[in-house]
Design a protein around this motif. Structure first.
Motif, PDB file in Angstrom:
ATOM      1  N   UNK D  74      23.304  22.091 -12.580  1.00 34.50           N
ATOM      2  CA  UNK D  74      24.575  22.360 -11.880  1.00 34.50           C
ATOM      3  C   UNK D  74      24.919  23.850 -11.810  1.00 34.50           C
ATOM      4  N   UNK D  75      24.382  24.585 -12.769  1.00 37.80           N
ATOM      5  CA  UNK D  75      24.614  26.045 -12.726  1.00 37.80           C
ATOM      6  C   UNK D  75      23.294  26.742 -12.996  1.00 37.80           C
ATOM      7  N   UNK D  76      23.071  27.856 -12.292  1.00 40.58           N
ATOM      8  CA  UNK D  76      21.813  28.580 -12.457  1.00 40.58           C
ATOM      9  C   UNK D  76      22.094  29.969 -13.042  1.00 40.58           C
ATOM     10  N   UNK D  77      21.506  30.213 -14.183  1.00 36.04           N
ATOM     11  CA  UNK D  77      21.529  31.556 -14.788  1.00 36.04           C
ATOM     12  C   UNK D  77      20.403  32.362 -14.175  1.00 36.04           C
ATOM     13  N   UNK D  78      20.732  33.450 -13.519  1.00 36.10           N
ATOM     14  CA  UNK D  78      19.706  34.251 -12.830  1.00 36.10           C
ATOM     15  C   UNK D  78      19.542  35.577 -13.556  1.00 36.10           C
ATOM     16  N   UNK D  79      18.382  35.733 -14.184  1.00 34.34           N
ATOM     17  CA  UNK D  79      18.133  36.914 -15.016  1.00 34.34           C
ATOM     18  C   UNK D  79      16.823  37.590 -14.622  1.00 34.34           C
ATOM     19  N   UNK D  80      16.406  37.355 -13.406  1.00 34.26           N
ATOM     20  CA  UNK D  80      15.166  37.948 -12.898  1.00 34.26           C
ATOM     21  C   UNK D  80      15.394  39.414 -12.544  1.00 34.26           C
ATOM     22  N   UNK D  81      14.323  40.176 -12.247  1.00 37.65           N
ATOM     23  CA  UNK D  81      14.505  41.561 -11.782  1.00 37.65           C
ATOM     24  C   UNK D  81      15.459  41.613 -10.579  1.00 37.65           C
ATOM     25  N   UNK D  82      16.178  42.732 -10.483  1.00 36.76           N
ATOM     26  CA  UNK D  82      17.272  42.836  -9.518  1.00 36.76           C
ATOM     27  C   UNK D  82      16.880  42.562  -8.067  1.00 36.76           C
ATOM     28  N   UNK D  83      15.663  42.927  -7.707  1.00 37.84           N
ATOM     29  CA  UNK D  83      15.288  42.780  -6.285  1.00 37.84           C
ATOM     30  C   UNK D  83      15.202  41.305  -5.860  1.00 37.84           C
ATOM     31  N   UNK D  84      15.146  40.399  -6.833  1.00 34.59           N
ATOM     32  CA  UNK D  84      15.065  38.970  -6.483  1.00 34.59           C
ATOM     33  C   UNK D  84      16.433  38.282  -6.471  1.00 34.59           C
ATOM     34  N   UNK D  85      17.447  38.985  -6.940  1.00 34.50           N
ATOM     35  CA  UNK D  85      18.757  38.348  -7.062  1.00 34.50           C
ATOM     36  C   UNK D  85      19.239  37.740  -5.757  1.00 34.50           C
ATOM     37  N   UNK D  86      19.129  38.525  -4.678  1.00 31.47           N
ATOM     38  CA  UNK D  86      19.732  38.082  -3.416  1.00 31.47           C
ATOM     39  C   UNK D  86      19.205  36.707  -2.993  1.00 31.47           C
ATOM     40  N   UNK D  87      17.897  36.582  -2.914  1.00 31.41           N
ATOM     41  CA  UNK D  87      17.327  35.320  -2.432  1.00 31.41           C
ATOM     42  C   UNK D  87      17.679  34.159  -3.354  1.00 31.41           C
ATOM     43  N   UNK D  88      17.604  34.408  -4.639  1.00 28.58           N
ATOM     44  CA  UNK D  88      17.879  33.332  -5.600  1.00 28.58           C
ATOM     45  C   UNK D  88      19.338  32.895  -5.550  1.00 28.58           C
ATOM     46  N   UNK D  89      20.208  33.889  -5.517  1.00 29.69           N
ATOM     47  CA  UNK D  89      21.633  33.565  -5.505  1.00 29.69           C
ATOM     48  C   UNK D  89      21.992  32.786  -4.249  1.00 29.69           C
ATOM     49  N   UNK D  90      21.525  33.273  -3.111  1.00 27.04           N
ATOM     50  CA  UNK D  90      21.884  32.599  -1.858  1.00 27.04           C
ATOM     51  C   UNK D  90      21.298  31.183  -1.820  1.00 27.04           C
ATOM     52  N   UNK D  91      20.057  31.060  -2.282  1.00 25.04           N
ATOM     53  CA  UNK D  91      19.445  29.720  -2.317  1.00 25.04           C
ATOM     54  C   UNK D  91      20.232  28.790  -3.244  1.00 25.04           C
ATOM     55  N   UNK D  92      20.612  29.296  -4.389  1.00 25.54           N
ATOM     56  CA  UNK D  92      21.335  28.456  -5.348  1.00 25.54           C
ATOM     57  C   UNK D  92      22.682  28.022  -4.779  1.00 25.54           C
ATOM     58  N   UNK D  93      23.379  28.981  -4.204  1.00 27.75           N
ATOM     59  CA  UNK D  93      24.685  28.636  -3.628  1.00 27.75           C
ATOM     60  C   UNK D  93      24.529  27.646  -2.493  1.00 27.75           C
ATOM     61  N   UNK D  94      23.525  27.883  -1.678  1.00 25.15           N
ATOM     62  CA  UNK D  94      23.305  26.976  -0.552  1.00 25.15           C
ATOM     63  C   UNK D  94      22.935  25.575  -1.042  1.00 25.15           C
ATOM     64  N   UNK D  95      22.310  25.508  -2.219  1.00 27.24           N
ATOM     65  CA  UNK D  95      21.978  24.199  -2.802  1.00 27.24           C
ATOM     66  C   UNK D  95      23.168  23.614  -3.568  1.00 27.24           C
TER      67      UNK D  95
END
Lengths: 372, 372, 372, 372
Positions: D74-95
């Motif tokens: 239900x919640x995603x902790x995103x701790x990857x290198x900064x350049x990956x934040x955008x795609x991961x965050x948007x994908x997570x929110x969209x999901x």
């Protein structure tokens, strides 16, 4: 991966601290053995249930014997009031469980001796909860001392001070009655002594004095009651090989919150430490060039293991509760047959004998041997 | 304006310190009496002449009696080695001079008693050089304690540490021989006791221990010689009205340079002080709101007289030598018939009796009265 | 022995400080030249007479020109308000006297240039009173930096803070009016810049901002008056060779009493200093072993000359006024033809040009060259 | 009790820190919602599996999309290198997942804007991992400032310093190349700005400078390579209502390990804080009596919530990782509909705009608005 079934008795300050440690140790250290939080005992059954959920235990009971008897439990964390330690520890050991019991062993030396005997007849792990020896700063201090970095220790001083019994308007309570023990000596002295035990061994002879800040205090009904315990105690100590030192404990020292201040003086340098700033220590070396001799303040860093298991960067600091996580890891190491840094019952009873000798010397006004 | 003819015996550390004080006191305080630097005595006549020029004295002699006999001299600063104090002081008093003698009074209690008797048969000023009581920070601390700012004092601790006798490779010297006295107790203990005397009175009963960091040291010929004195001493102290405390002195404490660390614990708060940071002290008050309770570090400021006579702005700091300027001003005040803050022979001998009792208790292993 | 006839103009804070220095320098340093306190000038003739007696001057005058004209005077200490510096300095130099003038040179760059020109046409000593460069701690810091002990300096930060203009209820005064100058920049910035000048040279380009804590303050009649000066200023600085730094000054910083906090960061280590604890500094060296790397706090000791001339033992501390004694000794050294550590008019004007450039950059909002 | 399915992407420093927080938060706070550690993603599948076991996650994947797609998460902790934040965050929110993403939002403002837009089109929780605002000491500081305890803030200074890029012999790496960003501004400035945002709002105009300690460094082949980033940056800041301040960041400051030093000066007092001693802060109040005015050092205590959830006694200290436990609890509070103390994407982007404006002002040499 192996699991270790955890039983926990008690849900107060130390009970929660054990629970947090068991929850974090595997993630922190990547341990071979993974704790499984099985059974929580707490005299109030409703509270037991609630805390079990919060702490992540599978089961709960209002009866501590149920924890010990639970076949899924392999180690019992005992964090109940000191007067219950003896029965719980002996029952747990007799049931074949490992034991991690909070210090002190018990309320009297006799009980402690009975616990030691029970320990000696099993091969189970018998650990006393002395977390201050686990601190990365103290570990580094111990290494420096053992490697002769400050030469031979010539004088050692330790003070432990808090202020929870300092207020003139506090109510007379159990802690002011003789039945609760000697006072600050019982509450505090075991902690600094556990540090001395590792640094230079325990003293062989002691001479103590004690005092109380208030002769009487009012009880809840406004009646003056005599204070029977001693919130302040000081001791001269003699160690083997001519080393001398002092120990001062005070639970009525305004402004001190968790002070355990160590001064270790040696032939080649000195080391200072204060638990209120537990993430640093100070070192003076006479070998430094004269122009720049001074106490250096060392912040704990990954090189000061096991800090590196918590944070890979220096200077970020550990908290008090994290000492217990380190202690839990030492227990898992011991259970895996690795060398571990722990205070067992045999070490612990020596600490308590020193406290006992201090109380005796206060009563007699005489130098007293700690060797019984 | 009145002048005061100054004689000075000794040109070492303290001799220079007295000379500087006499040079500065009038300009600093705008005193009613202006010192006139008349006669300097120093066993080496050539050195006496040179120092007289540097220090601004009119005359010099290789014989201290010439200083005392000089009719232009009204007060004699005595800064010679301790074993000469008695004869000089008594001669000066008998010649009708005022006396400002560096502490301790002498090398033994018997001499000190003789000096006190000489003092009692004159109306001359008899001052002992205890400069630490003059510090603006300590004066403020004393005021806070006396005004009940930290309530009733319940526990007091004082440590005095330096490291000039810490080196394992130092040569065996006079200070290691029994004839020089007990050791750190003689060198140091009088200083912290002079502070205690003002804060809470002197202890009535003491229990001391002592130790030496080295059993033997090499002399200049490479021969091992037994160390007979004690560079380390600790004492439990009992004061009137149930107050207890500890005193620790060490002249072999690596890294400590001029430490006189006081911890004064009371029913309403605590005060901390360390002479190594002599321009500040710390105060904790339990009456502060809970969210912001903590030790505050107070920097000395013009409100902490007599700092204002040196600098009109806060936080700029005084140095060690300036304590002596303050002491000289107190002497001028006393000579003008004003109340003055000084340690006279009667106060001083009480301090030395406590040191004596500590040495005795170390020898006997027993609690010892300081009341003779 | 040679004597040096001293004239002193001004009897305020700095006037007294000079008087104390001239009284103590010979006794402290055993100087070749002995000051003779000849003539004190102070606009209030009665006060002049009184202070002359207190300070030990032979004569006094209500007219500063009498001091300068006195044939027994060879050096004039000028401690009057800044707006009088120019006339006094030029008159003294023209009369063939040496000059020791308190900083800053004057209230404007133009006056300072005129003073420099007057200095350049004589061979007299022209010294500006920058006492912080004299501190034993700062001298040692400078030596460490110059010897490459912290490698090449890569970043430097300095803050000077006091709180004498922090109170919201203070009255509007001269210091709040534009005619008194820019504000904290004028009052304070020259001090930290005098330290930077010795450590890494002065900045070549600056970018400053400034602010005032109160837009208006009440005057003595309760009338709101606009505050025109800036009690707070901050500047970015660029030095030669790519070094950057920051300077922050604030005369309304509650709790700061005499703070001059330096952070000197280099490729091999760092040094910290704070004038509020002027008897110590901190050093970090990356070459220390990893386990024990930390900032060491070095207490000043006899090895840190000229501390040894005051006290032969470490850790006893000097006071602010004693910096002026050291400065006086440097002047006597210079007059004896020895190398001396002083800020002359040529150094001083460079410092003031930087302050001027900072004020300009604040006005223009642009990076500004300090090279004129 | 509700559970919350946790997904975690990344197993580095911050990944582990999130894992520890999710393991401890329920036991520490007795939360209504209990985290269930469901799915761990890490590009190295073997490592993912190992860490999942250690951290207590049920599943693991080598593909981060599997974590986001997991219906139990239900919640995603995103701790990857900064350049990956955008795609991961948007994908997570969209999901439809909540997101807890480590700061900074991304490597450029444009990506951050895209993330903010994605956040604005969902009702999911979008939290940035700014743990320093969670510290009990900082919370108390914020309360004191907001309650006017130090009056109106008149000057604010913040420095963030570490030394991991200080060594002259370190190899040229990605962090020295322009593609990694501006340098210390990107790495550090967001942290102190997150504190300022809560204390006094963000600056509206900035003027920055930057520098590098080394012009070139050797790469692994011994070849000199140009350093393109700036390890040192300083900025002047102007806030609303005339407040000014300074920000200095340095990742090459020898001896500094985790320093975030705040100086908050107000019309009624001052507050100091340093993250290297995160369990205390200092307060000066001008309302204190003059004799005892000073900075008081306040140790965190149970009254400084949420410290009380960790330890019921004062002065025992929290560690860096425990800030993340507090942050996790704030997330659970937010998910329960309670007020929570968090930095959301809208707050976060404002912080990053300030950093961007600082970099721009360094390039242009001009004061730059942060308002876009």
């Amino acid at each position: 991966m192996n699991t270790l079934g955890i039983g926990l008795i008690g849900t107060g300050y130390m009970g929660k601290c054990h629970a947090l440690a068991w929850n974090s140790v595997a993630a922190t250290f990547g341990t071979d053995i993974r704790p499984r939080l099985v059974h929580l005992g707490e005299v109030n059954e409703t509270l037991a249930k609630q805390r079990a959920t919060e702490f992540g235990f599978e089961k709960s009971s209002g009866d501590w014997r149920a924890v010990i008897d639970d076949p899924d439990v392999q180690i019992v964390s005992i964090t109940s009031p000191n007067q219950f330690h003896k029965d719980m520890v002996i029952a747990a050991l007799d049931a074949g469980k490992h034991v991690w019991c909070e210090k002190p062993m018990s309320t009297g030396l006799q009980d402690a001796e009975a616990m030691l005997m029970a320990a000696e007849r099993t091969d189970r792990l018998c650990v006393l909860g002395y977390n201050y020896i686990q601190s990365p700063a103290f570990r580094q201090i111990e290494t420096l001392v053992k490697n002769g970095r400050i030469g031979r220790v010539t004088n050692i001083r330790v003070e432990m001070d808090e202020d929870f019994m300092a207020a003139p308007d506090m109510l007379h309570s159990l802690k002011h009655r003789a039945e609760s023990g000697h006072g600050a000596l019982d509450d505090f002295a075991v902690h600094p002594l556990s540090l001395l035990q590792r640094l230079c061994g325990l003293p062989v002879e002691v001479m103590a004095d004690a005092a109380r800040p208030y002769e009487t205090l009012k009880d809840a009904h406004g009646v003056d009651k005599k204070v029977e315990t001693f919130d302040i105690a000081s001791a001269l100590m003699r160690f083997r090989d001519g080393l001398t030192g002092t120990l001062i404990v005070n639970r009525s020292a305004w402004g001190r919150k968790g002070r355990i201040a160590l001064q270790i003086l040696g032939t080649e340098g000195s080391i200072l430490f204060d638990q209120e700033r537990a993430n640093e220590f100070q070192l003076y070396q006479r070998s430094d060039e004269l122009e720049i001799q001074g106490f250096r303040t060392v912040l704990i860093a990954p090189i000061h293991t096991p800090y590196n298991h918590f944070v890979p960067a220096p200077g970020h600091g550990l908290g008090f509760n994290e000492l217990k996580v380190i202690e839990a890891n030492e227990i898992l190491k011991a259970l895996s047959g690795k060398p571990a840094r722990l205070v067992d019952f045999s070490d612990g009873i020596q600490i308590e004998r020193v406290v006992h000798a201090m109380a005796q010397s206060h009563a007699s006004g005489k130098w007293t041997s700690t060797l019984g």
